[in-house]
Every structure is written in structure tokens, then in C-alpha cells.
Design an enzyme around this catalytic site. Structure first.
Site, PDB file in Angstrom:
ATOM      1  N   ASP A   1       0.861  -1.190   0.000  1.00 19.30           N
ATOM      2  CA  ASP A   1       0.000   0.000   0.000  1.00 19.30           C
ATOM      3  C   ASP A   1       0.897   1.240   0.000  1.00 19.30           C
ATOM      4  O   ASP A   1       1.871   1.313   0.762  1.00 19.30           O
ATOM      5  CB  ASP A   1      -0.902  -0.004   1.246  1.00 19.30           C
ATOM      6  N   LEU A   2       0.593   2.215  -0.866  1.00 22.35           N
ATOM      7  CA  LEU A   2       1.382   3.452  -0.935  1.00 22.35           C
ATOM      8  C   LEU A   2       1.049   4.357   0.246  1.00 22.35           C
ATOM      9  O   LEU A   2      -0.113   4.483   0.647  1.00 22.35           O
ATOM     10  CB  LEU A   2       1.089   4.205  -2.235  1.00 22.35           C
TER      11      LEU A   2
ATOM     12  N   ASP B   1      -4.695   2.328  -4.339  1.00 25.95           N
ATOM     13  CA  ASP B   1      -3.229   2.315  -4.296  1.00 25.95           C
ATOM     14  C   ASP B   1      -2.710   1.023  -3.666  1.00 25.95           C
ATOM     15  O   ASP B   1      -1.636   1.003  -3.074  1.00 25.95           O
ATOM     16  CB  ASP B   1      -2.717   3.542  -3.518  1.00 25.95           C
TER      17      ASP B   1
END
Length: 656
Positions: free
Chosen positions: A523-524, A566
């Protein structure tokens, strides 16, 4: 039947009188003569808690978007004007509060300041789900409608469907523009920086049409004298569409102010709101279509003249009938006329049947870009090919007749072509079939062939008449749909569906060979901030760049997928925990490198959760869940990378 000429003339005079009334009458002639007495301003009903809150907040900071005429904009003197300013002034008076106007009117600056609580209220903002974490919203009070603007002499654009293949001016940055581009993929966008520029591009014929707000178009037309433009059609009536309608946005920690402003908005009557709009939006008067009326009058006069001629003819015929010597002679004349008409009809129908083949062939040949027609004899040799084959495949008729088999690809489907000619001897018709062939430019085309057996006058089979349809674009579209069902359109990575299939396959292989499999859930960090502050376009570029960076660190046997938003998932076959750790660190190092898009430069980061098969679980869905849990632990603890262990489940449950 006798026709009363006096009645006919009476109808004509009545029609001209009706047209006269249309010319002299207008909506302004029927306006109310006596205006109603001015009513006192209504009182806003507030609770004691709301009254106390207002007493402690006499000054409230407010911001306006300065680029949205006639709703809110900077006039030539540098002052804020517009419908929203007058509405907020009315609310200020009725609530007894003072709005302190924020000096900056740039939308991006206003949005950032409001999110940081440097501003308490934004007068106009579309209520979108991604904004509700920062703001509370009233119900929409500015209802906007999208219209299609064209040159006044443009008669080809009358509806949304007429924009196909046209160049359409649109303003960058508006969310509705993205929706229009998806709804009209065949229209060519012509991006401009403002709605005034969009109208000017139509006026100067740089674009065929512009899509803008109806009130904005009316205001700009009046101010800048764009008299050569018109509203060609409504793009959509958005009275029930809150995706473009404006609400008042209030900082998220002041929900009580949102309730107060909503109550105040309700006190503004429809008449008051219409009066405010009338000051800024020029009224649209329906015009009489004199050209249509003239066409009706002309048609009516023509019919009347024909009717009078017909009456005169009937009278002459009646005189001839009276002069006839006997009823038998009259009957003979009628019979002779019928015989003549019948003979003429037989000759005409015979000629039409004889020319039907030529008409059919001409029809097919006119479809120059998609179809061609051919004929083959009993031996399968072409006797005719329509010239439109040159438009489709680039070969001349002679080239195709002589070298047809040389142009076929090695697709196994082409091996069955010769078999399709066999059933014709048994008087059976084949269903349409497909073949793959090279064009003169060496491009592959897909053709759909429909054969019909041909017979002579003695019902003897003499060959085949065929129609060939170029279905290359349809096949390409089908291939594209298949690709989209397995891959993410934005990043080109596998989608959730394909990843689940690949995961099950890899686990099955690992079970047979007794090896480990590592699953990363990534996950960003800070992606939502980038998306909200810099726009979805930059957010999309970040996701594409992230996909490239992730893919560059993986082996050919590894699988990367975008699960949504994301979030990404990585599958590393034949990799245990010791092998997964350095790969995860390498990916995080890549993600920490600066993202550069034009003048923008920023850094992000990522959190990775890792689950190992079969160490953690042998079930594919559980493995994904464990990796997600480990990622949650990494993000909460700011570890960067976390391997799954059983106690994480309890910690995540407590955190939730």
C-alpha cells in the site's frame, strides 16, 4: 364530391391570422400589471444551542472561487460578484453574522486553506465523497445545467449524439469533463483554460462545439457580445444530478454551522432565488421559427392550389361524361385504360426484376470501406470481385483473383475454407464463416464471408454469390475486452481476478514441488494526500510510475497485480521468507525515490505485508488476508515491511 371554395379560402385567412398573432404576441405582453407588496424577511428558526454558538462566532471566514461566472467571479474592478456572493450576503443578514472574506480566490489555494482550517466556509463546492472527510455540506443551492454551444448557423448539431466525430471545447480540471470524455469517446476534446476561451474557440471555428454551464454561457455571451453563438441542445438536465451542483462547504469540526446555514438557505424563497439569478443570468426567450412557419404556409398554399386544380379537372371530367353517348362507351374507355395501365405495370415490374441484381451489386460496391462482393463458378474460380476490395485490402481486382491463396495467413481456421464449397452440390447453404488474410500493407485483416448458391433458369447450380465483411475492428475490440477482463487498464498489471487465478495455480504447483511461495500486500503511503491536493490526473501518473518501479524489481516468473486504489499484490513463486526480505527492501527503496511530473516533485513511501505459503497457511484466500494483516501492522507501526505472525490477527481486531 363537391368542394366549397369559400370554406377553403376561410381556412387560409385563419392561418395567416394565426401567424400574425404569433408575431405580435410575446411573453412580456402577459406580465403581471400589479406587483405584490414587499414581504418582510423570514426568520431563521434556530435552537438555543445554535443561537449560543453564533453568539460566540460573530466573524466567520469565508472563501469564494473567483473563476466561476456568474456564480462567483472577479469583476473588471477587481471585486467579487455573482449569485453566490448575493446568497451569502442574504444569509449573513438573516443570521446576524459577519463573513470575513478570504483574499485569495484561486480554487487550489482556497481548497488547501479550507482543508487546513484557515477558512471556515467555502461558498461553492461540489459535494463529492472524497471531500467529506474535510468538510460538511449543505444541500445544493446552485443548480447547474450543461448545454452544447455552437455557431448560430450550425444546423448539424442538434443533440448529444450529433457530437460524434466533432471537435468539442472543454475546460481542463472539471470532473464533468472526464465523464463527457467517457460518454463521447468518438468526439475529439479541445482543451481550453476557461469557459470564455471555450466559447471563443467556437466563435472562431477552432472547435465545432463547446460544453459549458448554461448560466455561464448566457452571462459570457451577454458581456462579450458573442452574438454569433447559440444553445444547440442540452447536454443533460442536472436538476437531480449533484455531481455538478454547488453546495456550501463547512470545515468538518463545525457540523453545527452546517445545520445553521442549511436552515438559513431554506428561508430563501424560490422567488428570491429567481430574482437573484435574473440579475446575473440573461433570460432565454423562445424565438418563432419563421422558416418553419413559412414552409407550412407554402405547403398549405401548394395543397390548396392542387386541390383547386383537382376540382377544375373533376368538373371537366364530369362535363365529358355527360357528353358521352352511352354508358357502354364510357365503360369501354375505362376498360381500355385499365388494360393499358396493367400492361405498363407488367413491363415496369419485369424491368425492375431484371435490374435487381445490378442494384444489389451497386449497393454492395458503395459500401467501399467494409464490404466487397464476389462471384465464383462451380470450380471455385472467381468470375467477379467488386472494386471496393482495393479500399479494404489494397489489392487490385486482378491481383486478388490470381493470388488469393497466397494472401491467407497460416491461421488453422483458413484450412477449412475449401470445405465450405462442397455442400452446394447438395443444395445446402453454409452459415457465415471467418478467415484471416494479409492486406497489401502486410496488416492482418479478419473477414466474415456469407455465401449463397446461385442457379440458372433451369435451377442448375452454377456457382456462388458471396458478400465479404471486414470485421477487423470488431475483432480488435473483442480482444481488447478480453484483455481488460484480466488486466488493470491504468497500470497494465494483472487485475484482482487474474491474480486470484494465478495465485491458485502457483500454490498448486508449489504443493506438488514442495516449495515456498511469498505473497506481498503493498500500500502506498501519502497517496490519498497527493490525489486530493494535486488532482486525479497526477494520482493516475503516480500509480503508473509505481507499477513500473515494482515490475522492474521482479523476476519474469513473479506476478504483480493492482487490487484497487493504491493497493498492489505481488506473488513470488519458489521464494521463502529469507528470499522475500531483500526483495521487499528493494521495492521500498524504489518507492522512496522522488516522483517527478513536470514542475511537481514529491516523495512517497510504502508499507508491505508478507505472508508465506505453506508456513502461514495453505489456503489462497487466507494467504491474501494474512498478507493484508501484515501490511496493516507495517503501516500502523511504520515498519515498512512486516512478515505475518499469528498475534497480528488479535492486534488488528483490537485496532478496528
Amino acid at each position: 364530391m363537391k368542394i366549397n371554395q369559400a370554406h377553403a379560402m376561410h381556412y387560409l385567412i385563419s392561418l395567416f391570422f394565426f401567424i400574425f398573432l404569433l408575431n405580435v404576441a410575446s411573453a412580456d405582453d402577459f406580465a403581471d400589471i400589479v406587483s405584490a407588496p414587499k414581504k418582510p424577511a423570514p426568520v431563521v428558526q434556530l435552537t438555543s444551542k445554535e443561537q449560543a454558538w453564533l453568539a460566540n462566532h460573530k466573524k466567520i471566514r469565508i472563501a469564494f472561487d473567483g473563476s466561476l461566472p456568474p456564480y462567483s467571479f472577479i469583476n473588471d474592478a477587481g471585486q467579487l460578484e455573482g449569485i453566490a456572493i448575493e446568497v451569502m450576503s442574504t444569509l449573513s443578514k438573516r443570521l446576524g453574522i459577519k463573513f470575513e472574506t478570504y483574499p485569495n480566490t484561486s480554487w487550489n489555494k482556497v481548497y488547501e486553506a479550507a482543508a487546513a482550517h484557515k477558512i471556515d466556509v467555502v461558498a461553492t463546492m461540489v459535494n463529492r465523497p472524497d471531500r467529506r472527510q474535510w468538510f460538511n455540506f449543505t444541500q445544493p443551492y446552485l443548480i447547474k445545467t450543461l448545454v452544447i454551444m455552437t455557431k448560430r448557423d450550425n444546423v448539424s448539431i442538434k443533440s448529444q449524439s450529433d457530437l460524434v466525430g466533432k471537435k468539442v471545447a472543454m475546460v481542463k480540471g472539471y470532473q464533468f469533463v472526464d465523464r463527457i470524455i467517457k460518454e463521447l469517446p468518438s468526439a475529439t476534446p479541445y482543451f481550453v483554460s476557461s469557459m470564455l476561451d471555450g466559447l471563443k474557440t467556437v466563435s472562431t471555428e477552432k472547435a465545432d462545439a463547446a460544453i459549458t454551464f448554461m448560466a455561464t454561457a448566457g452571462y459570457l455571451q451577454t458581456k462579450y457580445l458573442l452574438t454569433d453563438l447559440k444553445i444547440a441542445a442540452f447536454y443533460d438536465l442536472n436538476s437531480a444530478n449533484d455531481s455538478i451542483n454547488e453546495s456550501i462547504a463547512i470545515r468538518n469540526d463545525w457540523p453545527i454551522l452546517a445545520d445553521i446555514l442549511q436552515k438559513a438557505l431554506v428561508t430563501i424563497s424560490e422567488e428570491e432565488m429567481q430574482n437573484i439569478h435574473a440579475k446575473w443570468v440573461p433570460s432565454i426567450k423562445s424565438s418563432i421559427d419563421y422558416e418553419l412557419i413559412w414552409e407550412i404556409v407554402t405547403a398549405f398554399i401548394s395543397i390548396l392550389v392542387l386541390l383547386l386544380l383537382w376540382i377544375a379537372r373533376v368538373r371537366r371530367q364530369n362535363k365529358k361524361i355527360k357528353l358521352s353517348k352511352t354508358e357502354v362507351q364510357t365503360t369501354n374507355k375505362i376498360l381500355q385504360a385499365l388494360k393499358s395501365d396493367l400492361e405498363h405495370l407488367v413491363v415496369k415490374r419485369t424491368a425492375e426484376l431484371n435490374s435487381s441484381e445490378h442494384k444489389f451489386r451497386s449497393l454492395v460496391e458503395n459500401l467501399r470501406n467494409e464490404y466487397f462482393f464476389y462471384q465464383r463458378d462451380c470450380d471455385g474460380i472467381f468470375t467477379y470481385i467488386s472494386p471496393s476490395i482495393t479500399n479494404i485490402l489494397g489489392y487490385t481486382v486482378e491481383q486478388f483473383m490470381a493470388h488469393y491463396h497466397e494472401y491467407l495467413t497460416d491461421n488453422p481456421m483458413n484450412l477449412k475454407i475449401d470445405e465450405y464449397a462442397e455442400p452446394y452440390d447438395q443444395d445446402r447453404q453454409n452459415p457465415p464463416y471467418q478467415l484471416e488474410i494479409y492486406s497489401a500493407q502486410k496488416n492482418i485483416h479478419w473477414l466474415e464471408v456469407t455465401d449463397t448458391p446461385a442457379y440458372d433458369e433451369d435451377n442448375k447450380y452454377i456457382g456462388v454469390d458471396g458478400i465479404v465483411h471486414d470485421i477487423t475492428l470488431r475483432k480488435q475490440a473483442d480482444d481488447r475486452l478480453i484483455w481488460l477482463s484480466h488486466y488493470d487498464e491504468l497500470t497494465g498489471l494483472a487485475n484482482r481476478r487474474l491474480f486470484a487465478d494465478q495465485l491458485q495455480h502457483v500454490i498448486s504447483m508449489a504443493h506438488r514441488t514442495n516449495v515456498s511461495v511469498s505473497l506481498f500486500y503493498l500500500d502506498l503511503d501519502r497517496f490519498k494526500f497527493v490525489n486530493d491536493t494535486m488532482g486525479h490526473a497526477i494520482g493516475d501518473e503516480v500509480l503508473k510510475e509505481t507499477a513500473i518501479r515494482i515490475s522492474s524489481t521482479l523476476r519474469d516468473s513473479d506476478i504483480a497485480a493492482r487490487l484497487g486504489g493504491d493497493e498492489f499484490a505481488l506473488l513470488l513463486p519458489q521464494t521463502d521468507a529469507d528470499g522475500a526480505a531483500p526483495v521487499a527492501e528493494k521495492i521500498l527503496k524504489k518507492l522512496c525515490e522522488p516522483y517527478i511530473f513536470g514542475d511537481l516533485e514529491f516523495t512517497l513511501g510504502g508499507s508491505i505485508g508478507i505472508a508465506i505459503y505453506p508456513q502461514d497457511t495453505t489456503n489462497s484466500e487466507t494467504l491474501v488476508h494474512f498478507a493484508d494483516t501484515a501490511m496493516y501492522h507495517a503501516k500502523q507501526g511504520k515498519h515498512g515491511v512486516s512478515f505475518y505472525f499469528e498475534s497480528m490477527q488479535k492486534k488488528k481486531a483490537v485496532g478496528q
